[in-house]
Design a protein around this motif. Structure first.
Motif, PDB file in Angstrom:
ATOM      1  N   SER A  37       0.806  -1.225   0.000  1.00  0.00           N
ATOM      2  CA  SER A  37       0.000   0.000   0.000  1.00  0.00           C
ATOM      3  C   SER A  37       0.840   1.277   0.000  1.00  0.00           C
ATOM      4  O   SER A  37       0.312   2.370  -0.186  1.00  0.00           O
ATOM      5  CB  SER A  37      -0.908   0.018   1.240  1.00  0.00           C
ATOM      6  OG  SER A  37      -0.149   0.270   2.429  1.00  0.00           O
ATOM      7  N   GLY A  87       2.718   4.442  -0.822  1.00  0.00           N
ATOM      8  CA  GLY A  87       2.574   5.298  -1.988  1.00  0.00           C
ATOM      9  C   GLY A  87       3.874   5.844  -2.532  1.00  0.00           C
ATOM     10  O   GLY A  87       3.897   6.469  -3.601  1.00  0.00           O
ATOM     11  N   PRO A 112       0.237   3.813   3.587  1.00  0.00           N
ATOM     12  CA  PRO A 112       0.384   4.524   2.315  1.00  0.00           C
ATOM     13  C   PRO A 112       1.341   5.715   2.405  1.00  0.00           C
ATOM     14  O   PRO A 112       1.983   6.075   1.421  1.00  0.00           O
ATOM     15  CB  PRO A 112      -1.045   4.978   2.001  1.00  0.00           C
ATOM     16  CG  PRO A 112      -1.907   3.967   2.671  1.00  0.00           C
ATOM     17  CD  PRO A 112      -1.184   3.613   3.937  1.00  0.00           C
ATOM     18  N   ASP A 123       9.081   9.388   1.586  1.00  0.00           N
ATOM     19  CA  ASP A 123       8.956   9.412   0.128  1.00  0.00           C
ATOM     20  C   ASP A 123       9.506   8.139  -0.495  1.00  0.00           C
ATOM     21  O   ASP A 123       9.079   7.725  -1.573  1.00  0.00           O
ATOM     22  CB  ASP A 123       9.733  10.606  -0.447  1.00  0.00           C
ATOM     23  CG  ASP A 123       9.208  11.940   0.063  1.00  0.00           C
ATOM     24  OD1 ASP A 123       7.994  12.155  -0.029  1.00  0.00           O
ATOM     25  OD2 ASP A 123      10.020  12.736   0.577  1.00  0.00           O
TER      26      ASP A 123
END
Length: 495
Positions: free
Chosen positions: A155, A157, A320, A338
């Motif tokens: 999940s 991101g 996420p 990130d």
């Protein structure tokens, strides 16, 4: 290198083109054996040293020992070689030895199955199929990156990659970087990444023992001398070998001696980390040597940078947005990221190649080892798998010196086995079950009192059963002596 189709048959099929695979091919060729192929899944030789291109990647065994004895390199630039230099060495050795025409790139092994009726191996690769009388597995311990199965990983991101699959195209500048793992790779790439990142969070489960890295440039005058007087180079190699063998006394014979090295490591930590709270986080609570001992002069200073945090809370899940951790008091914190980099090592005690090799009874190596863990006679041959040689197999790994030494010892045995079989007109060689069992009982008995088994940690040396199926328990010269010649009493030989 050849783009020709695979032959339909070869006397010897070699899997992999790192130190083990290249060494096999070169020694076979020197022996006069020309009917062999090297099957390589990638597009270049080098194995571990081709794949691991992360910033700061270098060897932690001195250069003059971490090379083939039959292909010396007088031109090493440093006492501990960086990755590009080792890769260039392997490329040069492959080119100059003349084995590239026998090397098939993009030929990943899909399955190798023994046919008892034909008494040969049937191999399926990405580039086609062939048969072989002998199979040499040279894929080694450090070929398959291991990413932990963490809840929610799919999940996330942001960007994700493993240190052995470094994404050089991804710009880390100013990014919020998370690093999972504090092993041999992480301590090398964390310092350069910390300089680039906007913020770096290091998720630490267990702090490693870190000693100073006594690395230095090898002067041009010394390199010229090694060219002119090969004996000087040989003496340096021998000196490094003797020094490294001395570490076995502390690791395996008298583990209490490791307290001396622990004192050095604590002094190194105290000199480089001024913050007492951070120093407490980074202080190991197990015997030095239980896990791989790491060498670095810039790892600790990187962790004191203002843009770096060391997180010791348990990772609950990947979200996420980042990583959720839980402290010992039950409080939870989400760390926004990130990019997530895994420095979590390799499949060592469960090598994926074991799922692709089927023996006489149709079972894979993985199925054969399922209940007992990895085992082999001399870390090389396995009962039920005739004419197979597994280089850097069970209990041939090292915690103190160069694996290339062990590879050369095993190649010495392989060559003698092939000579013996040709001379006597034999078709198959396979370890006797009782010989393999007795050998491994002795190995496990020898490992019982070592720091690797009793040092108070959980390491990649131990498998899921708690057995040390990875390391050789004593001096490496005893291993070489054992493998000098084939002891026919240990094997079933058929005509």
């Amino acid at each position: 290198m050849t783009r020709e189709p695979l032959p339909t048959h070869a006397r010897v099929a070699i899997v992999g083109s790192g130190f083990a695979g290249l060494g096999s091919a070169i020694k076979l060729q020197q022996e006069g054996e020309t009917d062999f192929v090297v099957l390589e899944r990638a597009d270049d030789v080098g194995g571990t040293w081709r794949d691991n291109t992360y910033p700061g990647c270098a060897c932690d065994v001195p250069s003059h020992l971490y090379s083939f004895s039959f292909a010396p390199n007088p031109d090493w630039s440093r006492s501990f070689s960086p990755q590009p230099e080792i890769q260039a060495y392997l490329q040069r050795v492959a080119r100059e030895s003349g084995v590239l025409p026998k090397t098939y790139f993009g030929a990943e092994l899909l399955e190798a199955a023994w046919s008892e009726a034909d008494r040969r191996w049937s191999l399926r690769t990405v580039r086609g199929s062939l048969t072989a009388e002998f199979l040499i597995l040279g894929s080694g311990f450090l070929s398959e990156p291991r990413v932990p199965d963490m809840p929610g990983l799919g999940s996330f991101g942001g960007h994700v990659f493993h240190s052995a699959q470094w994404d050089a195209g991804y710009d880390l500048t100013g990014k919020r970087v998370g690093v999972v793992g504090t092993g041999a790779s992480a301590i090398q790439f964390v310092p350069p990444v910390a300089e680039q990142a906007g913020h770096l969070t290091l998720f630490q489960r267990t702090p490693p023992w870190v000693l100073s890295r006594r690395d230095s440039e090898i002067r041009e005058s010394s390199r010229r001398a090694y060219h002119r007087v090969p004996l000087l180079r040989q003496l340096r190699r021998f000196g490094v070998y003797v020094l490294r063998e001395g570490y076995v006394v502390g690791f395996a014979k008298q583990p209490k001696l490791m307290a001396l090295f622990e004192k050095q490591a604590r002094r190194h930590l105290a000199q480089q980390i001024s913050d007492p709270e951070l120093r407490a986080k980074l202080t190991p609570h197990y015997r030095l040597g239980c896990k791989r001992v790491l060498l670095s002069n810039d790892y600790y200073p990187a962790l004191e940078r203002p843009n770096v945090d060391v997180e010791t809370g348990r990772i609950v899940e990947i979200t996420p947005a980042g990583v959720l951790t839980e402290a010992t008091d039950g409080s939870r914190v989400e760390h926004p990221l990130d990019v997530l980099i895994f420095g979590t090592g390799f499949h060592v005690t469960d090598p994926p190649i074991a799922d692709r090799v089927r023996g006489r009874d149709g079972n894979t190596l993985a199925e054969h080892w399922k209940n007992t863990g990895m085992s082999a006679l001399h870390g090389l041959t396995v009962e039920g798998f005739p004419n197979m040689f597994m280089l850097v197999g069970p209990n041939t790994g090292l915690g103190h010196t160069s694996i290339v030494f062990m590879i050369e010892a095993q190649l010495q045995f392989v060559l003698d086995a092939l000579r013996t079989m040709r001379r006597q007109g034999l078709a198959t060689i396979e370890p006797r079950p009782e010989a393999q069992r007795h050998y491994n009982e002795k190995i496990q008995k020898s490992l019982e009192g070592t720091v690797w088994n009793s040092g108070g940690c959980a390491s990649w040396y131990l498998d899921e059963h708690g057995r040390n199926t990875t390391l050789w328990p004593t001096f490496t010269f005893t291993f070489r002596r054992q493998l000098r010649k084939v002891d026919e009493k240990e094997f079933t030989l058929s005509r």
